[in-house]
Design a protein around this motif. Sequence first.
Motif, PDB file in Angstrom:
ATOM      1  N   SER A  12       0.806  -1.236   0.000  1.00 42.60           N
ATOM      2  CA  SER A  12       0.000   0.000   0.000  1.00 42.60           C
ATOM      3  C   SER A  12       0.832   1.275   0.000  1.00 42.60           C
ATOM      4  CB  SER A  12      -0.962   0.018   1.199  1.00 42.60           C
ATOM      5  OG  SER A  12      -1.822  -1.101   1.160  1.00 42.60           O
ATOM      6  N   LYS A  13       2.126   1.193  -0.278  1.00 44.82           N
ATOM      7  CA  LYS A  13       2.988   2.373  -0.313  1.00 44.82           C
ATOM      8  C   LYS A  13       2.991   3.000  -1.701  1.00 44.82           C
ATOM      9  CE  LYS A  13       6.211   5.278   1.021  1.00 44.82           C
ATOM     10  NZ  LYS A  13       5.983   6.306   2.065  1.00 44.82           N
ATOM     11  N   VAL A  14       2.650   4.282  -1.775  1.00 47.22           N
ATOM     12  CA  VAL A  14       2.764   5.035  -3.016  1.00 47.22           C
ATOM     13  C   VAL A  14       4.043   5.857  -2.927  1.00 47.22           C
ATOM     14  CG1 VAL A  14       1.738   6.771  -4.520  1.00 47.22           C
ATOM     15  CG2 VAL A  14       0.267   5.125  -3.332  1.00 47.22           C
ATOM     16  N   VAL A  15       5.036   5.509  -3.706  1.00 49.50           N
ATOM     17  CA  VAL A  15       6.333   6.195  -3.654  1.00 49.50           C
ATOM     18  C   VAL A  15       6.182   7.556  -4.313  1.00 49.50           C
ATOM     19  CG1 VAL A  15       8.777   6.054  -4.211  1.00 49.50           C
ATOM     20  CG2 VAL A  15       7.482   3.963  -3.743  1.00 49.50           C
ATOM     21  N   GLU A  16       6.432   8.598  -3.551  1.00 48.50           N
ATOM     22  CA  GLU A  16       6.122   9.957  -4.007  1.00 48.50           C
ATOM     23  C   GLU A  16       7.107  10.487  -5.041  1.00 48.50           C
ATOM     24  OE1 GLU A  16       5.770  12.407  -0.576  1.00 48.50           O
ATOM     25  OE2 GLU A  16       3.964  11.393   0.181  1.00 48.50           O
TER      26      GLU A  16
END
Length: 447
Positions: free
Chosen positions: A168-172
């Motif tokens: 669930s990590k959206v890498v910015e």
Amino acid sequence: MKPETKYWTMELKDKMLASFMAFEEKIKDNEDLHEVRNHAIKNFENKGFPTKKEEAWKYTSLNSILKNDFSVFPKKENAIEFKDVKKYFLHEIDTYKVVFIDGIFSSFLSSTTHDGLDVCLMASALTKPKYKMVIDTYFNQIANKEDSLTSLNTAFSLEGAYINIPKSKVVEKPIEIIYFSTGNEAALMVQPRNLIIVGENAHVQIVERHQSLNSNPVLTNSVTEIFAQKRAIVDYYKIQNDVPTANLIDNTYIAQKQESRVAVHTFSFGGNITRNNLNFYHQGERIDSTLKGITIIGDKQHVDHYTLVQHATPNCESHQNYKTILNDSATGVFNGKIFVEKEAQKTDAFQQNNNILIGDKATINAKPQLEIFADDVKCSHGCTIGQLDESAMFYMQQRGIPKKEAKALLMYAFTSEVTNSIKIPELKAKIGRIIADKLGVNMGFDL
């Protein structure tokens, strides 16, 4: 000439086998990894470097490359100032950076400070106990164990990028993986190994580049394994715009789980011989795979795209779109294969390869392939080979556009179907500048 070529090929092969013994002595592997390496080097020993006798390498010869006396271990770590290589980065925006110089990690040029990301070196992941479970699960699991060059890389795998994106990590920020070759060796062979794991519902953008900094010969034999878990989104971009003495063999293997979306864009502009092996494997339903590429080369450059999408599950899509412009005596190869297994009903697979030859001695070898064993599918492929539309050229010249600019505009428009799908604006602009430069005109970009 043939006996001489064979002699040099054998010499480099023997050098690699001897170097493996020295390599094994200096690293500390666990028993499982030791076995993986030894199996790999035995496969390479049996098969050697690929030749044109193999169907997959029918149009690409490595003979001219293998004549070089490559160093396989850099003699020392070489320093580079950021100001000297700034133009190769996406310096207009903030990015994570994983940088290697002559195959060795550069902490000075890298920026791996991260928020909740596991970004480290393959050297650490392969040797530290805390990574053993992940390595056992993913390392060398989808790479082709029968491919001789992949096996050679596996045997020597140590340096490279290890990226594990949590669930669930959206890498910015985009992650840049850049391999520089300084040319401090008379001739250098490097074998980077990347392992990228993208967790469920995670999203990441990655830009990969290999760049030589002078004209000494370089051979890069790279392997990347990418695992996209359920509903993961991966945008991967490869920039290949190297010097005329650089050679790249790029092997990328991608496994996708249910409802994941992976797109790979390959931009091939520079280098001597470039071979891209891009392989997608479906391991769940409702998967979307995108393979796009632009090749613009001249002189005696050679670029070979070899793609495979293996549809093994129902209700999945794949889209391939490759554009090639060949000038002078350049050679292009496109060998694209779509394989649809019996269980993969409701597959929607599309493949398109368009080629423009603007050089009298330019050559394209295209072989689109469909192998379908399911009966409820929608699959298509198309290939065109031709020159610029003379009527369109005439129309533009009649409206005051000089011939050179008219020709460039048509070629630029030809590539736009691929460039328009780049999702990083700064990268899209950068690729636009490179294309305009390759076409020899100013298209309104700041070159």
